[in-house]
Design a protein around this motif. Structure first.
Motif, short mmCIF file in Angstrom:
data_model
loop_
_atom_site.label_atom_id
_atom_site.label_comp_id
_atom_site.label_asym_id
_atom_site.label_seq_id
_atom_site.Cartn_x
_atom_site.Cartn_y
_atom_site.Cartn_z
N LYS A 117 2.84 8.96 17.90
CA LYS A 117 2.53 7.47 17.76
C LYS A 117 2.60 7.27 16.37
CE LYS A 117 2.46 6.63 22.17
NZ LYS A 117 3.84 5.99 22.83
N ALA A 118 3.16 5.98 16.10
CA ALA A 118 3.25 5.63 14.34
C ALA A 118 1.76 5.59 14.11
CB ALA A 118 4.10 4.40 14.56
N GLN A 119 0.86 5.07 15.03
CA GLN A 119 -0.48 4.55 14.45
C GLN A 119 -1.34 5.72 14.13
OE1 GLN A 119 1.14 3.65 17.33
NE2 GLN A 119 0.64 1.59 17.91
N GLU A 120 -0.89 7.04 14.74
CA GLU A 120 -1.41 8.31 14.20
C GLU A 120 -1.23 8.90 12.81
OE1 GLU A 120 -0.56 11.21 17.39
OE2 GLU A 120 -0.39 9.60 18.97
N LEU A 121 -0.16 8.37 12.37
CA LEU A 121 0.25 8.60 11.13
C LEU A 121 -0.45 8.04 9.70
CD1 LEU A 121 4.10 8.61 11.55
CD2 LEU A 121 2.37 10.61 11.73
N GLY A 122 -1.48 7.39 10.15
CA GLY A 122 -2.19 6.71 9.05
C GLY A 122 -1.48 5.60 8.06
N VAL A 123 -0.45 4.98 8.49
CA VAL A 123 0.30 4.25 7.68
C VAL A 123 0.42 2.69 8.19
CG1 VAL A 123 2.64 3.41 6.89
CG2 VAL A 123 2.26 5.90 7.58
N GLU A 124 -0.31 1.65 7.47
CA GLU A 124 -0.72 0.47 7.61
C GLU A 124 0.52 -0.37 7.64
OE1 GLU A 124 -3.70 -1.20 5.48
OE2 GLU A 124 -5.25 0.21 5.92
N LEU A 125 1.21 -0.77 8.67
CA LEU A 125 2.14 -1.75 8.79
C LEU A 125 1.75 -3.07 9.16
CD1 LEU A 125 4.49 0.96 11.15
CD2 LEU A 125 4.38 0.68 8.70
N PRO A 126 2.78 -4.04 8.50
CA PRO A 126 3.89 -3.70 8.02
C PRO A 126 3.99 -3.27 6.61
CG PRO A 126 3.62 -6.06 8.30
CD PRO A 126 2.49 -5.52 8.96
N LEU A 127 5.04 -3.08 5.79
CA LEU A 127 5.23 -2.67 4.38
C LEU A 127 6.25 -3.61 3.82
CD1 LEU A 127 5.22 1.25 4.61
CD2 LEU A 127 3.35 0.06 3.92
N PRO A 128 5.77 -4.06 2.65
CA PRO A 128 6.98 -4.78 1.69
C PRO A 128 8.21 -3.87 1.61
CG PRO A 128 4.84 -4.83 0.51
CD PRO A 128 4.79 -3.90 1.64
N PRO A 129 9.20 -4.75 2.07
CA PRO A 129 10.69 -3.62 2.16
C PRO A 129 10.95 -3.59 0.63
CG PRO A 129 10.69 -6.16 2.34
CD PRO A 129 9.44 -6.02 2.54
N TRP A 130 11.79 -2.26 0.32
CA TRP A 130 12.42 -2.21 -0.81
C TRP A 130 13.62 -2.95 -1.15
CZ3 TRP A 130 12.16 3.72 0.47
CH2 TRP A 130 10.82 4.26 -0.03
N THR A 131 14.42 -3.31 -0.16
CA THR A 131 15.55 -4.15 -0.28
C THR A 131 15.52 -5.25 0.78
OG1 THR A 131 16.82 -2.83 1.26
CG2 THR A 131 16.91 -2.04 -0.77
N GLU A 132 16.42 -6.22 0.73
CA GLU A 132 16.46 -7.36 1.49
C GLU A 132 17.82 -7.65 1.76
OE1 GLU A 132 14.79 -11.87 2.00
OE2 GLU A 132 14.03 -10.74 0.21
N THR A 133 18.14 -7.88 2.73
CA THR A 133 19.49 -8.55 3.29
C THR A 133 19.73 -9.87 3.02
OG1 THR A 133 19.91 -6.80 4.88
CG2 THR A 133 21.29 -8.46 4.86
N THR A 151 8.44 5.90 4.70
CA THR A 151 7.14 5.95 4.67
C THR A 151 6.54 6.73 6.04
OG1 THR A 151 6.85 4.07 3.31
CG2 THR A 151 4.84 4.95 4.53
N LEU A 152 6.91 6.33 7.10
CA LEU A 152 6.79 7.10 8.20
C LEU A 152 6.80 8.53 8.52
CD1 LEU A 152 7.10 4.17 10.93
CD2 LEU A 152 4.88 5.10 10.17
N LEU A 153 8.33 8.74 8.02
CA LEU A 153 8.76 10.09 8.03
C LEU A 153 8.15 10.92 7.01
CD1 LEU A 153 12.79 9.40 8.11
CD2 LEU A 153 11.37 10.27 9.93
N ALA A 154 7.79 10.51 5.80
CA ALA A 154 6.99 11.20 4.94
C ALA A 154 5.61 11.58 5.32
CB ALA A 154 6.77 10.54 3.70
N ALA A 155 4.94 10.45 6.23
CA ALA A 155 3.67 10.82 6.69
C ALA A 155 3.81 12.00 7.73
CB ALA A 155 3.12 9.56 7.22
#
Length: 267
Positions: A214-230, A109-113
């Motif tokens: 900065k991550a905050q500059e990308l407009g992504v609200e964290l945390p995000l629900p994970p796609w996978t879980e260990t 998500t951060l990379l896409a932003a």
């Protein structure tokens, strides 16, 4: 279309996979592997992707932007990668981006932003997987989030007539796939190793543009629900047994050893 094309290479910084096994500790409680004293490097598959980008640039021209994400990214490691043939680098970096805590969805998500801020681009290249997790999820996640066509496991990448032509690795050979640009391609090790930059190129790379976001500059609200879980993570159990074969002669020892090996189903 190809002339002046913009290629973005996603480059993850990972602990050197060539480090000794004793330097990696399995933290079962936190379900992660903790490196001890291992220097960072660019993920080897991402280096393959950068090499593929440089070859395309040599053939059709254009520019390459290296995009990396994490906490306390090593400038020396980034500099060496850029010196191999990139034209600029963008680092998504702040203290909240601990690599050990970045799951696939958050990373994608951060990379896409960040990629949206680099538009227009014609081609996004990344490694088929990262050497620290071997998940192979982030590249395709970025493609989904950006609505890009994606081709995986490339052993060769070329651009012609506004399309990307990819040789995909198969278990019994390869297949050729084409798709329109812009697109995302995940690159396999068969492409070849990243060329080693000269000392002159490393010095010149210090003057190339580098932007820190900065991550905050990308407009992504964290945390995000994970796609996978260990679910669990445990170090491999190693059991060693030793049995002494006693005999009065080498021939008898050999016969007894053969019988024991058959009992253990080794023979």
């Amino acid at each position: 279309m190809e002339k002046g094309m913009h290629i973005v290479v996603l480059a993850k910084m990972v602990p050197d996979p060539e480090g000794p096994p004793s330097s990696f500790e399995v933290n079962s409680a936190e379900r992660r592997v903790v490196p001890r004293g291992i220097p960072p490097v660019i993920n080897p598959f991402d280096e393959n992707a950068l090499e593929a980008a440089i070859r395309i640039k040599e053939q059709v021209g254009g520019t390459i932007t290296l995009l990396s994400l994490g906490k306390n990214l090593s400038r020396a490691v980034i500099l060496k990668a850029v010196a191999a043939g990139a034209d600029a680098s963008v680092l998504v970096e702040d203290d909240s981006l601990d690599q050990a805590l970045l799951d696939s969805r958050t990373t994608a998500t951060l990379l896409a932003a960040a990629l949206r801020g680099l538009e227009p681009f014609d081609l996004v290249l990344c490694g088929r997987q990262a050497s620290d997790t071997n998940a192979g999820v982030v590249g395709l996640g970025v493609a989904v989030l950006l609505g890009l066509p994606a081709v995986t496991l490339a052993q060769k990448v070329e651009v012609a007539d506004g399309r990307v032509v990819v040789e995909r690795v198969l278990s019994d050979g390869y297949e050729v796939v084409e798709c329109a640009l812009p697109a995302l391609v995940t690159v396999s090790g068969e492409v070849g190793d990243l060329r080693y930059p000269s000392l002159q190129a490393i010095r010149a790379a210090k003057e190339l543009p580098q932007r820190v976001v900065k991550a905050q500059e990308l407009g992504v609200e964290l945390p995000l629900p994970p796609w996978t879980e260990t679910a669990s993570l445990q170090p491999p159990s190693r059991e060693r047994r030793c049995r002494l074969v006693e005999a009065d002669s080498p021939a008898e020892a050999g016969e007894k050893l053969a019988l024991l090996l058959r009992e253990e189903k080794v023979l």
